[in-house]
Structures are given as C-alpha cells and as structure tokens.
Design an enzyme around this catalytic site. Structure first.
Site, short mmCIF file in Angstrom:
data_model
loop_
_atom_site.label_atom_id
_atom_site.label_comp_id
_atom_site.label_asym_id
_atom_site.label_seq_id
_atom_site.Cartn_x
_atom_site.Cartn_y
_atom_site.Cartn_z
N GLN A 189 0.84 -1.20 0.00
CA GLN A 189 0.00 0.00 0.00
C GLN A 189 0.88 1.25 0.00
OE1 GLN A 189 -2.73 -2.12 3.28
NE2 GLN A 189 -3.33 0.01 3.03
N GLU A 247 0.30 -1.66 4.66
CA GLU A 247 0.69 -0.25 4.75
C GLU A 247 2.16 -0.17 5.14
OE1 GLU A 247 -1.86 2.40 6.99
OE2 GLU A 247 -0.27 3.88 7.20
N ARG A 307 -5.29 7.19 16.94
CA ARG A 307 -6.64 7.15 16.36
C ARG A 307 -7.63 6.53 17.35
NH1 ARG A 307 -9.41 8.21 11.54
NH2 ARG A 307 -7.65 8.70 10.21
N ARG A 364 -7.96 -1.93 8.78
CA ARG A 364 -9.20 -1.17 8.55
C ARG A 364 -9.81 -0.60 9.83
NH1 ARG A 364 -13.27 -3.92 4.18
NH2 ARG A 364 -14.04 -2.02 3.21
N ALA A 380 -5.99 5.19 5.34
CA ALA A 380 -6.78 6.20 6.04
C ALA A 380 -8.07 6.55 5.27
CB ALA A 380 -5.95 7.45 6.35
N GLU A 426 -12.99 2.63 5.33
CA GLU A 426 -12.95 2.07 6.68
C GLU A 426 -14.23 2.20 7.49
OE1 GLU A 426 -9.30 4.47 7.20
OE2 GLU A 426 -8.62 2.78 8.41
N1 MTE Z 1 -11.35 -2.91 0.19
C1 MTE Z 1 -10.78 -3.94 -0.47
N2 MTE Z 1 -11.50 -4.61 -1.37
N3 MTE Z 1 -9.49 -4.32 -0.21
C2 MTE Z 1 -8.72 -3.67 0.73
O1 MTE Z 1 -7.57 -4.02 0.95
N4 MTE Z 1 -8.64 -1.86 2.41
C3 MTE Z 1 -9.42 -1.03 3.32
C4 MTE Z 1 -10.50 -0.27 2.54
N5 MTE Z 1 -11.24 -1.16 1.71
C5 MTE Z 1 -9.32 -2.58 1.45
C6 MTE Z 1 -10.65 -2.22 1.11
C7 MTE Z 1 -8.62 -0.07 4.04
S1 MTE Z 1 -7.84 -0.55 5.46
C8 MTE Z 1 -8.51 1.23 3.65
S2 MTE Z 1 -7.65 2.36 4.54
C9 MTE Z 1 -9.13 1.70 2.42
O2 MTE Z 1 -9.85 0.69 1.74
C10 MTE Z 1 -8.01 2.22 1.51
O3 MTE Z 1 -8.50 2.65 0.29
P1 MTE Z 1 -9.20 4.09 0.09
O4 MTE Z 1 -8.34 5.08 0.80
O5 MTE Z 1 -9.23 4.23 -1.36
O6 MTE Z 1 -10.55 3.98 0.71
N1 HPA Z 2 -4.80 6.06 9.09
C1 HPA Z 2 -4.23 5.09 8.38
N2 HPA Z 2 -2.96 4.98 8.21
C2 HPA Z 2 -2.18 5.89 8.78
C3 HPA Z 2 -2.69 6.92 9.54
C4 HPA Z 2 -4.09 7.02 9.69
O1 HPA Z 2 -4.62 7.91 10.35
N3 HPA Z 2 -1.66 7.65 9.97
C5 HPA Z 2 -0.56 7.05 9.50
N4 HPA Z 2 -0.85 5.98 8.77
MO1 MOS Z 3 -6.22 1.29 6.14
S1 MOS Z 3 -6.05 0.44 8.00
O1 MOS Z 3 -5.80 2.90 6.71
O2 MOS Z 3 -4.85 0.72 5.33
#
Ligand code: MTE
Ligand code: HPA
Ligand code: MOS
Length: 774
Positions: free
Chosen positions: A215, A250, A328, A360, A527, A730
């Site tokens: 990520q 991440e 958080r 997540r 995030a 999330e």
């Molecule tokens: N959805 C899918 N299908 N696969 C993933 O790995 N990760 C989750 C969420 N949804 C994830 C997911 C997490 S932890 C986060 S932070 C967000 O997607 C990251 O993507 P975004 O910032 O585009 O929402």
């Molecule tokens: N969310 C997810 N990942 C992160 C954050 C957060 O607030 N800060 C640093 N990495």
């Molecule tokens: Mo999501 S736990 O911020 O990769």
C-alpha cells in the site's frame, strides 16, 4: 395507515438505490478479475535465472541467539546464498515511526516468526528444504504476550498519550449513575487473499526495480534505500494492484521487498520472495488486541457527563504503526457521542508478539468498542434500553470533540433518525420481544450502532498527493497517481474523474501502475483518504489541461474562451456542437506546441494538530451512519445467525454507488467477523496457535447476515471530499460492532442472570457459557 405510508417510502428508497446502482460505473477491474487475467506480483514475467527466496525466522518468541549453523543448508544443491544482517551495507533498520526494528535479527529475537535470514535458491522448494537444515541455538528469555503484563513490567513502545476535555473528576460528582468495567477486544488477521510478496530485478548501474504488493510504494523505496545504503533514486517501486491489503500492507509489505532487493543487489539477479500463507500468518502483525478499563458517569436523564478510559494496546515487539494507531483510538474514544468531560489515555505496550499493525479502522474500532460497552453496561444496570442512552448523547452541530475539533455538518442524528424511522426500529424491537416470549430454545437480540469516523491521516503532514496526466497525441489519456488499487475501486474513481473533466469516454482513459518514478514521495494508500487526496490532485491536473485546451479551441474557432465547453468528445460553443472533436483538438494542441502533460499537487486545507496540547482540527470531515443488527441465538448450541443488518450510511454524494456499496458491505462483514468469530490465539510462549485457515475462521457466505440493507443518507455531501463523495473504505467496518451487542442482548433474553461481559470476539463457546452461567 401511517405505517403503510412509511413502508412505501422504504420501497421507494430501495428502488431509487437499485436504479442508481444499475446506472453506476462498474469496477474497471471486474472483467480481468473474473477472467483470471488481473496481474499480481506472482503473475509478472520473471527474468531467466530468477532466484526464489524463503525467510528463516525465529522459532521462539524471545531469546538470545548463541549460534546459527547454516552449513548444511548452504551446501544443499540449488541453494545460492543465505543472507543475514551481516550482508546489510546500509542500516539494519526498518522502523517507520520509531527506529526500533531490525530487518534481520542480530543477537536477540523478540517474537516468534521474526526474520533472521533469507535463503535464496533456484526454486522455492529448495529454499524451503534448506530452511529445515538450519540449526539455531537460542537461550530463552521471559515472554510477554499480553498488554497488561507489559504494563506491569513497564514494557512500553513510547510514552502514553492522553486526550482530555473538561474535568471528569468534578463531573463525576454531579452524576446520578457511575459504572466502571473492563473490556477486551482481540486482534484480527487481515487475510488479504494475495499474501505478502515482492519481486526485485537488477537494472543497469546498480539500480533496482521492485514490484511489491504494498500500500506504500514510497515506504518500500525509502526503506530499501536505507537498508541497502543507496540513494532513493536508485530504487524504483512499481505496484499494479493488490489482492487486498486491509492495512496489512501499509507498513508490513516493506520487509519482504527490502529482502528481495538486498539479495538482488548482491547477486545481480532477480529475486522473488512471496510468503506462503503459513509464513505470512506467523511472521506478520495483525489488528492490535486492546485491554481497556472505563468509568462512565450519567445524569438522571441519561446524559453522559463524564467518561474516563484507559487503553492498553498490545503493540507487539516493535513500534511499526502502533503510535499512530493508538492516537486514532483516542480520536474515536467517544464514537458518535458528545461527552463534555473526557479523560482518555493510551499505552502502547511492548510484548513478544509480531509487531501489530494497521487494519481497517486503524485503532478506531478498538476505541469505539469500549464506549459502546460502557453504554451497554450502564443501560443494563439502570434498566433502560441502550438505544435510549445512545440517542440522547448523539453528536450535534458545533459540539466539541475531546481533541478540540468542532463538529460541523454533523450527520450523527440525521443518520440515526433516518435508520430508526425508515427501518421502523420500534416495530423491529417488538418483533424481537414477541419472538422471545414465544420461544425458549432460540432468542433474538437487536442492537443499534452509530458510527462517526474522522477522514484524514491523523498525522497532518501525510495529507497530500500528486497526479501526473498525459494526453497522448491520439487523444487517449494516461494517469499516474499514488493511489494503490487493492480492491477498493480507487482506480475506477480516478478514471471517472479524468473522463468527467475532459468529457471523454472512459475507454480513452488508462490508469497506469503506481510507480515511484512517476509520482514520488507519496503517502500510503490508507486512512480511507486515497480517493480524496489523489483524486483532488488529479482533478487539478485535468482542469489545468482543460483550461489549456479551451484556449486552443477558442483560437481555432475564433470565439471567446468563455463560450467554449467540451462535451461528449466534441467542442461546443455556447451549447452548440461544433465539428471540432476531442481528437482533433489534441492534434491542434500538438501543432501549436501546447504541453499535453500536467502534474498537480493537493494538500488538504484547514487541517492541523498540535501534539503538545493534543488539540487541533485533524480531520477534513467525518463520516457518519447507523446500523441496526438483529441476531438469532440457538440457546442449545450457543451458535447464532444474523437475521438482518439495516444501515443508513453517509456516503455524501457517492460518485460510484456500486463500488461504495461493496465497500460498505465488505467493511460491515469484516467488522462482524472481528467481533464474533475471528479468534487470534497465541500460546503463553508467544506461538501463534491460530496459524492456519483451519484454526482461523473469517466470515463466509454462510455466516453473513441473511439480509443486508444499506441505504444512503440523504445529504448534500462535503466539499472536502472528492466530488462530494465521502471516503468509504474504513467507516463501515465499525457497524460490525453492533453484532457483539445484538448477541449479548439475545443472551440476556435467555438468561437474565447473565453478567454482561465485554470480551470480543463473542464466539459460540463464550455464548454457550454465558447462556448457562448462574
Ligand atoms: N477494500 C478492499 N476490497 N481491499 C482492501 O484491501 N482496504 C481497506 C478499505 N477497503 C481494502 C478495502 C482499508 S484498510 C482502507 S484504509 C481503504 O480501503 C483504503 O482505500 P481508500 O483510501 O481508497 O478507501
Ligand atoms: N490512518 C491510516 N494509516 C495511517 C494513519 C491514519 O490515520 N496515519 C498514519 N498511517
Ligand atoms: Mo487502512 S487500515 O488505513 O490501510
């Protein structure tokens, strides 16, 4: 009459949702996914002679290494070389926030599964065979597996953090009711389908290209440069997509990528390192288990006047992202409620587990579980429904969070009242009650779960992104951002933005891989902010190009700039279509030597946070929603099935309804798994017991609720969100917390003597014990 009218409102809402779903864009990856054509790390073409690597890891959780004999392994036919910390020319250091983690253990090991060496061989099988031939002599040291024990022994990652508002001590004096208790929430395995992996290849002049399932491409690049002792420009990191990350990639995709790069550096040959599931489960960190204590005080009319909470985070053996996750937890310690007096503290406790990491929700769910437990406890003791306490205390406009941000555009009450009225919560409660009166062997339980989740990296400096857009001379478009596609649909959203600004068909837009040479110095895709940050940068880049193209068109057509628009791949003058097409316009721009490439930068405005005061305005906005969960417990067996989860969710103005619904459903079910069936178990010696998919169970089609209804909250959206479409990755996970309390309520209906316990997950074993406790 009133009821029928409302039921017809529900049906209208549902059919509107269905209509917009039908019209909404499909995930652009869906075709290659179903055909099995999507590329992951293991699918890329490798160079001839590529080596395969396997990690040799610690067989105990804590100890001093007395000696390691690699000779038998090294002499196995097909083994090329075994790398240890001694082969590192830069720093043996991979800690991101705190430099406290070695890539390879030196003289001590701190967790079971800690990498010690990398075996590189002609095939993965040979490397695995060689691993069994390594003899290690370790003097065992005492092992800490729980946060509480770590705290007692003074074993911490860093100093504790506290967010405070008002004066709890004084406020408790005015409380009619005060309750105290303890809670536990267990860890959770990310269980991405694609395991951790990377492929490193040597380029000319000692440059290295890494393909990684990460990520955070920049984190991989930066750490590889640090360990190899090279400048960052010698390392290129490329990501096509991930088969899921869920936070687990991440930070923790980095070590495997760096190991592969280290071996490539020395061998001048490509090296592939992909963990098998067993190694991945054992070597990587998970969601943090939390042990917490709370004290909640309410007035006679059920206002929460004071809330004190202490969180013990089980961080594992190194910091990883724990400090940010702990932070958080504090940001979300009061969930969707306004509490005037708050005292919250978190300790990141150092234990001998693998360093726990992002999952997540990033510590938010752990914080929310505690206040929901406190409310459930208070409701039970006072003898009112938890729903009453929740409802009375919901956040309102201009309420202050414990961290100083003033709540604006609050949708906590709106989503709550939308859910309770659209889905007739009182009727549902009556149905549950009358079912419970008629049945003895089965009991139903219902809960409400409101959520409020802050959008932005809590670490303000991380909230920026860049986008690079090329318009090629045939009018097709290529887009690069820092966004990493991991199944969440961000590439589709990026494509939509470009297609919309240029008003061109989506087939004209291509989303390039995420690559550090095209977009540099990036924050991870995390995030829930990926679409907001990268999308806003992309919007800016596309708009700059559009401005340039409009000048070309106005000069060509000899009209004013103001009269020109682009629609459906044609230039319009005052809403009148011309013969000048998008493709011809691009040709003209080329002839006029106009730049068809743009790079733009976006940094979230308004946000700030002062860690010395623990006050500020860390979030661009919040996402809200409310879930109603209904469960049926089989009181003979302790098993349960979810009848329904009904949600009103604040998507803002969703730009991709189908994708966002998928995120909401997936998040919900993942949260339910955490609360109910996913049980991480470590032995007291620190060995992971739930180390296979036969001992660690995630929700499947049989355990998901029979009925999931998620309706969008009617709202105007938020300007800080991309095209007013709020972040969705999330927040929905936290609806799953409602599952815990629905089950608890069903248990209470069967066994009034049951003393509420807040120890998640609430597995069938625990349910059975509670059903029959005296
Ligand atoms: N959805 C899918 N299908 N696969 C993933 O790995 N990760 C989750 C969420 N949804 C994830 C997911 C997490 S932890 C986060 S932070 C967000 O997607 C990251 O993507 P975004 O910032 O585009 O929402
Ligand atoms: N969310 C997810 N990942 C992160 C954050 C957060 O607030 N800060 C640093 N990495
Ligand atoms: Mo999501 S736990 O911020 O990769």
């Amino acid at each position: 009459m009133h009821k029928n009218k409302s039921h017809s409102k529900l049906n209208t809402l549902k059919s509107n949702v269905e209509k917009s779903l039908k019209q909404s864009i499909k995930n652009i990856d869906s075709n290659t996914h179903v055909r099995g054509e999507s590329l992951y790390v293991d699918d890329i073409n490798v160079r001839e002679g590529t080596f395969h690597a396997v990690v040799f890891d610690s067989p105990i959780a804590h100890g001093k290494i007395k000696g390691i004999d690699y000779s038998k392994a090294e002499s196995l036919e097909g083994v090329e070389r075994i790398f240890t910390y001694k082969d590192i020319l830069g720093d043996n250091q991979i800690g991101g926030i705190i430099p406290d983690e070695h890539l390879f253990a030196e003289d001590e090991v701190h967790f079971w599964g800690q990498p010690i060496a990398l075996i590189v061989a002609k095939t993965e099988l040979i490397a695995r065979q060689a691993r069994r031939l390594i003899n290690i002599d370790i003097e065992e040291l005492p092992v800490i597996t729980t946060a509480k024990e770590a705290k007692e022994k003074g074993s911490f990652i860093n100093a504790p953090r506290s967010f405070n508002l008002g004066n709890t001590e004084k406020a408790f004096n005015d409380c009619e009711y005060i309750f105290e208790g303890e809670t536990f929430s267990n860890g959770q395995e990310q269980l991405y389908i694609e395991a951790q992996g990377s492929y490193a290849e040597p380029l000319e002049n000692g440059n290295i290209k890494i393909t990684s399932s990460t990520q955070g491409p920049t984190a991989v690049q930066k750490t590889a440069a640090r360990v190899l002792g090279l400048p960052m420009h010698k390392i290129e990191v490329d990501v096509t997509r991930l088969g899921g990350g869920f936070g687990g990639k991440e930070d923790q995709a980095t070590p495997w990528a760096v190991m592969a790069a280290l071996a490539t550096y020395h061998l001048k040959q490509s090296v592939k390192l992909i963990l098998n599931r067993h190694d991945d489960l054992r070597m990587t960190g998970k969601r943090h288990p939390y042990e917490s204590t709370y004290k909640i005080g309410l007035s006679k009319d059920l206002k929460i006047l004071a809330y004190e909470v202490e969180f013990l985070q089980n961080s594992g053996a190194a910091a990883d992202l724990s400090p940010a996750i702990a932070e958080r937890t504090l940001f979300h310690a009061t969930n969707s409620y306004f509490v005037k007096n708050v005292k919250s503290t978190v300790h990141s406790c150092k234990t001998n587990l693998p360093p726990n990491t992002a999952f997540r929700g990033f510590g938010g769910p752990q914080g929310m579980f505690v206040i929901e437990s406190a409310i459930a406890k208070a409701a039970s003791e006072i003898g009112v429904s938890a729903r009453k306490i929740q409802e009375i205390n919901l956040l309102k406009e201009n309420d202050e969070f414990s961290y100083g941000q003033i709540a604006k555009h609050v949708e906590a009450q709106n989503s709550w009242y939308a859910a309770t009225s659209i889905f007739f919560v009182e009727e549902l409660e009556q149905e549950v009650e009358s079912f419970n009166e008629k049945n003895t062997a089965f009991k139903k339980g219902l809960s409400l779960m409101p959520i409020t989740f802050g959008i932005s990296f809590t670490n303000t400096p991380m909230n920026h992104a860049r986008a690079l857009v090329h318009i090629y001379l045939d009018g097709s478009v290529g887009i690069s951002t820092a966004a990493v596609e991991m199944g969440q649909g961000v590439n589709t959203k990026m494509l939509q933005i470009a297609a919309k600004v240029f008003s061109i068909d989506k087939s004209k837009v291509k989303i390039e891989t995420t690559n550090t040479t095209r977009v540099a110095n990036t924050s991870p895709s995390a995030a829930s902010s990926t679409a907001d940050l990268n999308g806003k940068a992309l919007l800016k880049a596309c708009n700059s190009l559009l401005d340039r193209l409009i000048i070309v068109a106005s000069e060509d057509l000899n009209v004013s700039v103001e009269s020109i628009t682009l629609k459906y791949e044609f230039v319009y003058i005052d809403d009148k279509k011309t013969n000048l097409s998008w493709t011809e316009l691009i040709s003209k721009a080329m002839l006029n030597r106009v730049a068809l490439t743009e790079n733009a930068h976006y940094a979230t405005p308004e946000i700030h946070f002062d860690k010395t005061k623990e006050k500020g305005h860390p979030f661009a906005y919040h996402v809200y929603g409310t879930a109603i969960t209904i469960v049926t417990v089989d009181c003979t067996r302790g098993t349960y099935e979810f009848d329904a989860v009904k949600i009103v969710h604040d998507y803002g103005k969703s730009m991709s309804e189908g994708i966002d619904l998928g995120q909401a459903e997936g998040g919900l079910v993942q949260g339910m798994g955490w609360m109910t069936m996913e049980e991480i178990a470590y032995g007291s010696n620190g060995r992971l017991l739930s180390n296979t998919l036969s001992t660690y169970k995630v929700p499947d089609v049989f355990s998901v609720p029979k009925n999931i209804e998620i309706l969008p909250l009617e709202t105007s959206g938020n300007e800080m969100a991309i095209l007013k479409s709020k972040a969705v990755g999330e927040p929905p996970l936290m609806y799953g917390i409602g599952a815990y309390f629905a089950i608890q309520n069903a248990i209470k209906a069967f066994n009034p003597n049951h003393q509420l316990k807040f120890h998640a997950p609430i597995t069938p074993e625990k349910v059975l014990i509670s059903l029959y406790e005296k």
